[in-house]
Design a protein around this motif. Sequence first.
Motif, PDB file in Angstrom:
ATOM      1  N   ALA A 134       1.240  -1.401   0.176  1.00 48.40           N
ATOM      2  CA  ALA A 134      -0.137  -0.195   0.146  1.00 48.40           C
ATOM      3  C   ALA A 134       0.817   1.213   0.283  1.00 48.40           C
ATOM      4  N   GLY A 135       1.772   0.853   0.690  1.00 46.29           N
ATOM      5  CA  GLY A 135       2.809   2.329   1.029  1.00 46.29           C
ATOM      6  C   GLY A 135       3.811   2.725  -0.623  1.00 46.29           C
ATOM      7  N   ALA A 136       3.793   1.942  -0.843  1.00 43.95           N
ATOM      8  CA  ALA A 136       4.852   1.895  -2.267  1.00 43.95           C
ATOM      9  C   ALA A 136       3.989   2.167  -3.885  1.00 43.95           C
ATOM     10  N   GLU A 137       2.777   1.421  -3.950  1.00 42.90           N
ATOM     11  CA  GLU A 137       1.795   0.980  -5.216  1.00 42.90           C
ATOM     12  C   GLU A 137       1.874   2.062  -6.211  1.00 42.90           C
ATOM     13  N   GLU A 138       1.258   3.083  -5.347  1.00 42.37           N
ATOM     14  CA  GLU A 138       0.460   4.754  -6.180  1.00 42.37           C
ATOM     15  C   GLU A 138       2.047   4.939  -6.874  1.00 42.37           C
ATOM     16  N   PHE A 139       3.665   5.198  -5.956  1.00 37.35           N
ATOM     17  CA  PHE A 139       4.315   5.836  -7.121  1.00 37.35           C
ATOM     18  C   PHE A 139       4.634   4.646  -7.802  1.00 37.35           C
ATOM     19  N   LEU A 140       4.760   3.568  -7.474  1.00 37.55           N
ATOM     20  CA  LEU A 140       5.126   2.956  -8.393  1.00 37.55           C
ATOM     21  C   LEU A 140       4.233   2.487  -9.807  1.00 37.55           C
ATOM     22  N   ARG A 141       3.356   2.803  -9.454  1.00 35.00           N
ATOM     23  CA  ARG A 141       2.635   2.568 -11.022  1.00 35.00           C
ATOM     24  C   ARG A 141       2.471   3.960 -11.944  1.00 35.00           C
ATOM     25  N   ALA A 142       3.350   4.858 -11.033  1.00 31.91           N
ATOM     26  CA  ALA A 142       3.228   6.050 -11.541  1.00 31.91           C
ATOM     27  C   ALA A 142       4.275   6.154 -12.059  1.00 31.91           C
ATOM     28  N   CYS A 143       5.246   5.532 -12.095  1.00 34.21           N
ATOM     29  CA  CYS A 143       7.113   5.331 -12.621  1.00 34.21           C
ATOM     30  C   CYS A 143       6.698   4.307 -13.801  1.00 34.21           C
ATOM     31  N   ILE A 144       5.850   2.985 -13.551  1.00 32.68           N
ATOM     32  CA  ILE A 144       5.438   2.818 -15.003  1.00 32.68           C
ATOM     33  C   ILE A 144       4.769   3.780 -15.870  1.00 32.68           C
ATOM     34  N   GLN A 145       3.663   4.490 -15.491  1.00 33.01           N
ATOM     35  CA  GLN A 145       2.797   5.078 -16.314  1.00 33.01           C
ATOM     36  C   GLN A 145       3.611   5.898 -17.264  1.00 33.01           C
TER      37      GLN A 145
END
Length: 436
Positions: free
Chosen positions: A129-140
């Motif tokens: 939960a603490g890392a998912e949003e950042f990692l998804r932004a990196c993928i985009q």
Amino acid sequence: MSAIRAKLVARARRHPLFVISALLGAGALLCWAGYRGTLYYEARSHYRAAQELVERREWKSALEHLDEAQRLAPDRPANHLLAARAERRLENLDRAKRHLDTCERLQGGETQPVKVERALLRVHQGDLAGAEEFLRACIQQDDPDAVEILDILAAALEINYRDAEAQRCLDDLLQRRPEHFDALVRRGRTAKSMGWFQDAVAYYEKALAVRPDVDSVRLALAEIQVVLGHFDPARKHFEQLRERQPRNPSVLFGLARCAAGAGANEQALTLFNQLLAANPDDWMVLTERGWLAVQLDRPRDGEVDLRRADSLAPPHVPPTHLVNCLRLLGKADEARKYQEKVDRIQTDNKRAAELGGLIREKTPDDPEPRYELGRILLRQGKARDAVHWFETALAKAPAHRKTHEALAEFYQSVRAVERAEHHRRVLQGLSASAPN
């Protein structure tokens, strides 16, 4: 120019020691430069070898090269960043963090690759939960580490029973790297878990095309083909496996099921008997041998095996064959009793699937469906999965009374007294703080 040269020649004649010192100094400088160049070349060679090994997912071998690279060039940040990735993959999380700290210190700050690696480290530590949003932004943003991010994110989503999202990550990964072996295997596994067996077969076949030597994938493929009734291709895989693993019970069991499916009943019976001689309590073999006896018009023999199989099988396995056998024997009352068990298990399975969708799509922050899913999994004998969902319910609502009650009861039943007592104390505190 000639005047300068003349002056130097004249000086050399007057001071020969000056010439010797200059030559020695130049030689030492050349030796030092050559030595440093050799160290740099060797360090780069070890680093490139480590990169290739990381690509092949040979983490331990990669670290051996990185140890040498760091010995030769201890202040090179890239060595520490790659070492952090390899250590994380090996679940040496403290070592990974130390390498990231060193890398950040050498670079004078936290670069984007270090931020990505720290986020991936949090996922390994269980903080999706603490890392998912950042990692998804990196993928985009098409980060250079997108493949690694998708790989780790898909694995974490699968662990958290978010199979549909895991599949989307794996599909994105496979668009970037169509021959990514582990992604193909996980894509097959998630398809199987969602009941998409034809898709699972397709992905397992692609994985075997990349690495035909991986027996576990071949076995998984063959077992799904048996479920689909594709006995001939399944048999070919099992026979290939048998050449390398002649005593593997799973391989012999698969061959027996293929023989039964193809009508080679005596061959199947021989293999089932062989397996049960080695392990009389194998409920899956008992089920198959019992059902084969029913099909061979020997329902009384089948009844013995099927009753024993039901007594040994996990709670989530419905005794469907036993119901049919009892009906053939005219034991309607008993058949009705076992049919109730079949219906209860099937209802639980259907409700579990509904709850999974509810948690993912409609009420992700509601503890109630997570608690209910935990109760179902506990009834099915899947204690580890049940505890996972109880814990996620408490993560959403730490004061959820029913979840604490369920965990206290479960931990007491497995004699984890301290954990059970912890949840009882929480319940006492909730009761004390409740308004009168």
